[in-house]
Design an enzyme around this catalytic site. Sequence first.
Site, short mmCIF file in Angstrom:
data_model
loop_
_atom_site.label_atom_id
_atom_site.label_comp_id
_atom_site.label_asym_id
_atom_site.label_seq_id
_atom_site.Cartn_x
_atom_site.Cartn_y
_atom_site.Cartn_z
N CYS A 1 1.03 -1.30 -0.03
CA CYS A 1 -0.04 -0.06 0.04
C CYS A 1 0.79 1.20 -0.16
O CYS A 1 0.48 2.35 -0.24
CB CYS A 1 -1.26 0.07 1.26
N HIS B 1 -3.25 7.54 2.22
CA HIS B 1 -3.38 6.16 1.73
C HIS B 1 -4.89 5.77 2.18
O HIS B 1 -4.95 6.05 3.62
CB HIS B 1 -2.43 5.16 2.06
N ASN C 1 -9.96 0.17 0.14
CA ASN C 1 -8.64 -0.10 0.11
C ASN C 1 -7.99 -0.44 -1.20
O ASN C 1 -8.20 -1.81 -1.54
CB ASN C 1 -8.12 -0.70 1.27
#
Length: 324
Positions: free
Chosen positions: A114, A246, A276
């Site tokens: 990520c 993020h 996500n």
Amino acid sequence: MLKASLKSIASYIPEKILSNTDLEKMVDTTDEWIARRTGIKERRIANENENTSDLGTKAALKAIERANLKPEDIDAILVATLSPDYFTMPSTACKIASNLGLVNISAFDISAACSGFIYLLEQAKALVESGLKKNVLIIGAEKTSSIMDYSDRSICILFGDGAGAGVVSLDNENYILDVHTASNGNYGDLLMTQRSQKSSLCQTLSMQMKGNEVFKIAVNTLSNDVVEILAKNNILAQEIDLFIPHQANLRIIKAVQEKLNLSDEKCVITVQKYGNTSAASIPMAMNDAYEEGRLKKGNLILLDAFGGGFTWGSALLKFGGENF
């Protein structure tokens, strides 16, 4: 003095929506529980015949156009992904280069989960400021649905598909001020894509996460990291025009936002509609802000990310793209 600048931002969002209500029919969960624990209401899922490289290519074409360039002006392609088209080779970057009709250019993938887009910025900055490359295309692209166990309610509720891209070139005004990346492999087993051996020629992949442990470490690490990069560059949090983190979990985002004492107007949040999307989440969120008119040329932007590895990073930049 010419320095590396993010000259454009773009994204590709798959059409198919997988809502929390849909997931209620698949696993033992509820819309209320998912929304309360994560902030997520829905996520996008790519078509079966769409690969990660296809998502990345669509975002890349828009990013190149917005930078007022043509594909042949690109001399390097860097892709961050944890869901590549192929397990080992060819790289997703090479597939995207082929899709764009480009040969004889540098193309490679970065594996930082990520945190991938922050790592891309750091590498692209180094390439253009060293003079090795002129126009570097950076892409965060994910088809996490391809490695998702949709019987595991602890993780399938979190992730979605999508891609974001940008072009890094030299500029004398609106440039990348600083990028910081780091890692700690001692926590690698808390968040991983596990390989199970069915036979010597057949393997399956699935993502696994120990969520409570990851949450605690992510909040502490990100809170410290953003404070450090601001202090290093003698910038106050209140001077930031936009904070674009993020998009993993609304509670993590809010914890860092509170640490910086930033208003909601300065914080870009898209986790509720995309979930996500790993390495794609920051450029996707940036593009939403860009197309909404919130992200403008010259704005001072703070980015941060945390992912498997563990990896993490933050970036300070003045956006170099033309207004939408």
